[in-house]
Design a protein around this motif. Sequence first.
Motif, short mmCIF file in Angstrom:
data_model
loop_
_atom_site.label_atom_id
_atom_site.label_comp_id
_atom_site.label_asym_id
_atom_site.label_seq_id
_atom_site.Cartn_x
_atom_site.Cartn_y
_atom_site.Cartn_z
N HIS A 101 0.72 -1.22 0.06
CA HIS A 101 -0.09 0.11 0.03
C HIS A 101 0.88 1.21 0.00
O HIS A 101 0.72 2.23 -0.62
N ILE A 102 1.96 1.29 0.90
CA ILE A 102 2.80 2.37 1.05
C ILE A 102 3.50 2.80 -0.48
O ILE A 102 3.56 3.85 -0.94
N VAL A 103 3.91 1.55 -1.22
CA VAL A 103 4.39 1.80 -2.58
C VAL A 103 3.54 2.46 -3.56
O VAL A 103 3.78 3.36 -4.23
N ASP A 104 2.29 2.06 -3.34
CA ASP A 104 1.28 2.45 -4.25
C ASP A 104 0.91 3.98 -4.06
O ASP A 104 0.91 4.69 -5.00
N VAL A 105 1.03 4.60 -2.69
CA VAL A 105 0.79 5.59 -2.45
C VAL A 105 1.95 6.77 -2.85
O VAL A 105 1.59 7.95 -3.55
N LEU A 106 3.02 6.12 -2.37
CA LEU A 106 4.23 6.91 -2.97
C LEU A 106 4.21 7.19 -4.40
O LEU A 106 4.39 8.35 -4.89
N GLU A 107 4.11 6.31 -5.18
CA GLU A 107 4.17 6.50 -6.78
C GLU A 107 3.15 7.27 -7.33
O GLU A 107 3.45 8.12 -7.92
N LYS A 108 1.85 7.15 -6.77
CA LYS A 108 0.68 7.72 -7.21
C LYS A 108 0.74 9.12 -7.05
O LYS A 108 0.35 10.22 -7.82
N THR A 109 1.06 9.45 -5.78
CA THR A 109 1.39 10.78 -5.40
C THR A 109 2.59 11.73 -5.87
O THR A 109 2.34 12.80 -6.60
N ALA A 110 3.55 11.00 -6.10
CA ALA A 110 4.58 11.56 -7.07
C ALA A 110 4.24 12.01 -8.57
O ALA A 110 4.49 12.93 -9.01
N LYS A 111 3.32 10.85 -8.97
CA LYS A 111 3.04 11.18 -10.62
C LYS A 111 1.93 12.22 -10.44
O LYS A 111 1.83 13.20 -11.44
N ASP A 112 1.13 12.36 -9.56
CA ASP A 112 -0.12 13.37 -9.47
C ASP A 112 0.77 14.80 -9.32
O ASP A 112 0.01 15.82 -9.90
N MET A 113 1.66 14.62 -8.58
CA MET A 113 2.31 15.96 -8.42
C MET A 113 3.44 16.32 -9.55
O MET A 113 4.02 17.58 -9.50
N GLY A 114 3.65 15.47 -10.39
CA GLY A 114 4.68 15.83 -11.55
C GLY A 114 6.12 15.74 -11.14
O GLY A 114 6.88 16.37 -11.83
N ILE A 115 6.39 15.02 -9.85
CA ILE A 115 7.78 14.80 -9.80
C ILE A 115 8.22 13.17 -9.79
O ILE A 115 9.30 13.08 -9.17
N TRP A 116 7.63 12.44 -10.43
CA TRP A 116 7.85 11.00 -10.68
C TRP A 116 8.95 11.14 -11.90
O TRP A 116 8.87 11.50 -12.88
N CYS A 117 9.89 10.55 -11.54
CA CYS A 117 11.33 10.64 -12.60
C CYS A 117 11.07 9.44 -13.37
O CYS A 117 10.87 8.21 -13.28
N GLU A 118 11.00 9.60 -14.74
CA GLU A 118 10.80 8.67 -15.93
C GLU A 118 11.83 7.87 -16.23
O GLU A 118 11.95 6.94 -16.76
#
Length: 252
Positions: A101-118
Amino acid sequence: MKKVLAFDLDDTLAVTKSPVSDRMAVLLGRLLEHYDVCVITGGTFKQIRSQVIDRLNVSPQQLARFHAMPTCGTRYYRYDALGGEWELQYAEDLSEKERAHIVDVLEKTAKDMGIWCEEPAGEIIEDRISQITMSALGQQAAPEDKYAWAEKFKDVRPVYRDKVAEQLPGLEVRIGGTTSTDITRPGIDKAYGIGKLIDALDISKDEVLFFGDKLNEGGNDYPVKMMGVDSIAVDGWETTAYALDGVLGVTE
Protein backbone atom coordinates in the motif's frame (compact mmCIF):
# COMPACT_ATOMS: atom_id res chain seq x y z
CA MET A 1 30.22 13.29 30.37
CA LYS A 2 29.38 11.88 26.96
CA LYS A 3 29.73 8.14 26.43
CA VAL A 4 28.12 7.78 22.99
CA LEU A 5 28.56 9.87 19.85
CA ALA A 6 25.73 9.21 17.40
CA PHE A 7 25.61 10.29 13.77
CA ASP A 8 23.33 10.53 10.81
CA LEU A 9 25.16 9.24 7.71
CA ASP A 10 24.56 11.05 4.41
CA ASP A 11 25.62 14.71 4.51
CA THR A 12 26.76 14.25 8.12
CA LEU A 13 29.55 11.67 7.88
CA ALA A 14 29.81 11.40 4.09
CA VAL A 15 28.66 12.78 0.76
CA THR A 16 25.29 11.20 -0.01
CA LYS A 17 25.57 7.47 -0.86
CA SER A 18 29.39 7.71 -0.85
CA PRO A 19 32.08 6.17 1.39
CA VAL A 20 33.41 8.30 4.22
CA SER A 21 36.60 10.20 3.44
CA ASP A 22 40.03 9.07 4.63
CA ARG A 23 39.96 11.88 7.18
CA MET A 24 36.57 10.84 8.56
CA ALA A 25 37.58 7.16 8.69
CA VAL A 26 40.59 8.09 10.83
CA LEU A 27 38.48 10.32 13.11
CA LEU A 28 35.91 7.56 13.67
CA GLY A 29 38.67 5.09 14.47
CA ARG A 30 40.07 7.48 17.08
CA LEU A 31 36.60 8.02 18.54
CA LEU A 32 36.16 4.26 18.98
CA GLU A 33 39.14 4.26 21.33
CA HIS A 34 37.20 6.46 23.75
CA TYR A 35 33.48 6.31 22.96
CA ASP A 36 30.73 4.07 21.66
CA VAL A 37 29.81 5.26 18.17
CA CYS A 38 26.37 4.91 16.60
CA VAL A 39 25.39 5.50 12.98
CA ILE A 40 21.63 5.86 12.57
CA THR A 41 20.41 6.49 9.04
CA GLY A 42 17.49 6.09 6.69
CA GLY A 43 19.73 3.87 4.57
CA THR A 44 20.21 0.11 4.81
CA PHE A 45 22.72 -1.87 6.85
CA LYS A 46 24.48 -2.65 3.57
CA GLN A 47 25.01 1.08 3.09
CA ILE A 48 26.40 1.52 6.60
CA ARG A 49 28.85 -1.33 5.92
CA SER A 50 30.02 -0.01 2.54
CA GLN A 51 30.06 3.68 3.45
CA VAL A 52 31.49 3.45 6.98
CA ILE A 53 32.39 0.07 8.47
CA ASP A 54 34.48 -1.17 5.54
CA ARG A 55 36.48 2.05 5.67
CA LEU A 56 37.53 1.63 9.30
CA ASN A 57 40.91 0.29 10.34
CA VAL A 58 40.03 -0.82 13.87
CA SER A 59 40.29 -3.88 16.09
CA PRO A 60 37.38 -6.29 16.68
CA GLN A 61 37.12 -4.89 20.20
CA GLN A 62 36.74 -1.36 18.85
CA LEU A 63 34.20 -2.55 16.27
CA ALA A 64 32.18 -4.04 19.13
CA ARG A 65 31.64 -0.44 20.27
CA PHE A 66 30.07 0.46 16.91
CA HIS A 67 26.27 0.48 16.78
CA ALA A 68 24.62 0.26 13.35
CA MET A 69 21.02 1.46 13.17
CA PRO A 70 19.76 1.40 9.58
CA THR A 71 16.34 2.44 8.27
CA CYS A 72 15.89 5.24 10.83
CA GLY A 73 16.48 2.95 13.80
CA THR A 74 13.91 0.35 12.78
CA ARG A 75 16.78 -2.16 12.95
CA TYR A 76 19.85 -2.45 15.19
CA TYR A 77 23.06 -4.41 14.59
CA ARG A 78 26.07 -5.00 16.86
CA TYR A 79 29.36 -6.74 16.18
CA ASP A 80 30.25 -9.90 18.07
CA ALA A 81 34.03 -9.64 18.48
CA LEU A 82 34.38 -13.32 19.42
CA GLY A 83 32.18 -14.67 16.66
CA GLY A 84 33.33 -12.14 14.09
CA GLU A 85 29.76 -11.49 12.91
CA TRP A 86 27.21 -8.70 12.93
CA GLU A 87 24.12 -9.69 14.90
CA LEU A 88 20.62 -8.25 14.53
CA GLN A 89 19.32 -6.98 17.88
CA TYR A 90 15.76 -6.15 16.79
CA ALA A 91 13.66 -5.35 13.70
CA GLU A 92 10.39 -3.41 13.52
CA ASP A 93 9.22 -4.77 10.15
CA LEU A 94 6.17 -3.67 8.18
CA SER A 95 3.70 -6.27 6.94
CA GLU A 96 3.63 -7.24 3.27
CA LYS A 97 0.19 -5.64 2.89
CA GLU A 98 1.36 -2.40 4.48
CA ARG A 99 4.43 -2.26 2.26
CA ALA A 100 2.44 -2.79 -0.94
CA HIS A 101 0.00 0.00 0.00
CA ILE A 102 2.82 2.40 0.86
CA VAL A 103 4.50 1.79 -2.50
CA ASP A 104 1.24 2.52 -4.35
CA VAL A 105 0.69 5.78 -2.44
CA LEU A 106 4.26 7.00 -2.95
CA GLU A 107 4.18 6.39 -6.70
CA LYS A 108 0.68 7.74 -7.35
CA THR A 109 1.26 10.90 -5.32
CA ALA A 110 4.58 11.62 -7.05
CA LYS A 111 2.96 11.17 -10.46
CA ASP A 112 0.00 13.37 -9.51
CA MET A 113 2.42 16.10 -8.41
CA GLY A 114 4.58 15.77 -11.52
CA ILE A 115 7.75 14.78 -9.67
CA TRP A 116 7.97 11.14 -10.71
CA CYS A 117 11.27 10.50 -12.53
CA GLU A 118 10.74 8.64 -15.83
CA GLU A 119 14.45 7.80 -16.26
CA PRO A 120 15.73 7.05 -12.76
CA ALA A 121 19.19 5.87 -11.80
CA GLY A 122 18.17 2.66 -10.05
CA GLU A 123 15.03 1.95 -8.05
CA ILE A 124 12.88 4.93 -7.10
CA ILE A 125 11.03 3.07 -4.36
CA GLU A 126 12.98 0.57 -2.25
CA ASP A 127 11.30 -1.92 0.05
CA ARG A 128 13.61 -2.16 3.06
CA ILE A 129 11.14 -4.39 4.97
CA SER A 130 11.14 -2.22 8.09
CA GLN A 131 11.03 0.96 6.01
CA ILE A 132 9.90 2.03 2.54
CA THR A 133 12.06 4.71 0.94
CA MET A 134 11.25 6.82 -2.09
CA SER A 135 14.35 8.33 -3.74
CA ALA A 136 13.18 10.89 -6.29
CA LEU A 137 15.93 10.28 -8.87
CA GLY A 138 16.60 6.62 -8.07
CA GLN A 139 18.90 5.04 -5.51
CA GLN A 140 22.02 5.30 -7.68
CA ALA A 141 21.73 8.91 -8.84
CA ALA A 142 24.95 10.94 -8.75
CA PRO A 143 25.42 13.14 -5.66
CA GLU A 144 25.57 16.34 -7.74
CA ASP A 145 22.24 15.46 -9.37
CA LYS A 146 20.68 14.76 -5.98
CA TYR A 147 21.86 18.05 -4.52
CA ALA A 148 20.57 19.96 -7.55
CA TRP A 149 17.18 18.24 -7.28
CA ALA A 150 16.98 18.90 -3.53
CA GLU A 151 17.57 22.61 -4.10
CA LYS A 152 15.06 22.83 -6.96
CA PHE A 153 12.31 21.03 -5.04
CA LYS A 154 13.07 22.18 -1.49
CA ASP A 155 9.59 23.72 -1.17
CA VAL A 156 7.87 20.77 -2.84
CA ARG A 157 9.30 18.04 -0.60
CA PRO A 158 7.29 19.02 2.52
CA VAL A 159 4.12 19.19 0.41
CA TYR A 160 4.78 15.72 -0.97
CA ARG A 161 5.46 14.39 2.52
CA ASP A 162 2.20 15.86 3.82
CA LYS A 163 0.13 14.50 0.91
CA VAL A 164 1.59 11.03 1.42
CA ALA A 165 1.02 11.22 5.19
CA GLU A 166 -2.65 12.11 4.66
CA GLN A 167 -3.10 8.81 2.82
CA LEU A 168 -1.15 6.72 5.33
CA PRO A 169 -2.78 7.38 8.71
CA GLY A 170 -1.10 5.43 11.44
CA LEU A 171 2.29 5.41 9.74
CA GLU A 172 5.29 7.73 10.11
CA VAL A 173 6.22 9.74 7.00
CA ARG A 174 9.41 11.79 7.08
CA ILE A 175 11.70 13.74 4.77
CA GLY A 176 14.79 11.53 4.64
CA GLY A 177 18.10 12.02 2.87
CA THR A 178 18.93 14.41 0.04
CA THR A 179 16.08 13.25 -2.22
CA SER A 180 14.28 10.64 -0.13
CA THR A 181 11.05 10.21 1.79
CA ASP A 182 10.93 7.48 4.47
CA ILE A 183 7.93 5.59 5.86
CA THR A 184 8.01 3.41 8.99
CA ARG A 185 5.65 2.22 11.70
CA PRO A 186 4.36 5.05 13.91
CA GLY A 187 6.79 6.14 16.57
CA ILE A 188 9.59 4.09 15.03
CA ASP A 189 12.05 6.79 14.12
CA LYS A 190 15.56 7.91 15.06
CA ALA A 191 14.38 8.88 18.54
CA TYR A 192 13.06 5.34 19.00
CA GLY A 193 16.42 3.95 17.86
CA ILE A 194 18.44 6.20 20.15
CA GLY A 195 16.10 5.28 23.01
CA LYS A 196 16.71 1.58 22.38
CA LEU A 197 20.46 2.26 22.31
CA ILE A 198 20.27 4.10 25.62
CA ASP A 199 18.43 1.15 27.16
CA ALA A 200 20.89 -1.39 25.70
CA LEU A 201 23.89 0.48 27.13
CA ASP A 202 22.14 1.39 30.40
CA ILE A 203 23.01 5.07 30.10
CA SER A 204 21.04 8.32 30.18
CA LYS A 205 20.23 10.57 27.24
CA ASP A 206 22.56 13.17 28.76
CA GLU A 207 25.44 10.83 27.93
CA VAL A 208 24.68 10.92 24.18
CA LEU A 209 25.76 13.57 21.66
CA PHE A 210 24.08 13.47 18.23
CA PHE A 211 25.23 14.98 14.93
CA GLY A 212 22.78 15.47 12.06
CA ASP A 213 22.11 17.62 9.01
CA LYS A 214 18.29 17.47 9.20
CA LEU A 215 17.52 18.64 12.72
CA ASN A 216 14.89 21.07 11.43
CA GLU A 217 11.22 20.25 12.04
CA GLY A 218 10.11 17.56 9.58
CA GLY A 219 13.64 16.27 9.05
CA ASN A 220 14.45 12.68 9.98
CA ASP A 221 17.01 13.82 12.60
CA TYR A 222 14.50 16.10 14.33
CA PRO A 223 12.99 13.41 16.61
CA VAL A 224 16.38 12.92 18.31
CA LYS A 225 16.59 16.62 19.12
CA MET A 226 13.00 16.64 20.38
CA MET A 227 13.64 13.76 22.82
CA GLY A 228 16.15 16.00 24.59
CA VAL A 229 19.44 14.54 23.34
CA ASP A 230 22.18 17.14 22.92
CA SER A 231 22.44 17.66 19.17
CA ILE A 232 24.83 19.45 16.83
CA ALA A 233 23.50 20.62 13.46
CA VAL A 234 25.97 20.20 10.59
CA ASP A 235 25.81 20.95 6.88
CA GLY A 236 28.24 18.37 5.54
CA TRP A 237 30.92 15.91 6.62
CA GLU A 238 33.54 18.65 6.73
CA THR A 239 31.60 20.46 9.47
CA THR A 240 31.31 17.22 11.41
CA ALA A 241 35.04 16.55 11.03
CA TYR A 242 35.83 20.02 12.37
CA ALA A 243 33.62 19.39 15.42
CA LEU A 244 35.20 15.98 16.02
CA ASP A 245 38.68 17.49 15.95
CA GLY A 246 37.49 19.59 18.88
CA VAL A 247 35.97 16.62 20.71
CA LEU A 248 39.14 14.56 20.33
CA GLY A 249 41.30 17.54 21.30
CA VAL A 250 39.58 17.57 24.68
CA THR A 251 39.41 13.78 25.02
CA GLU A 252 42.86 12.59 24.02
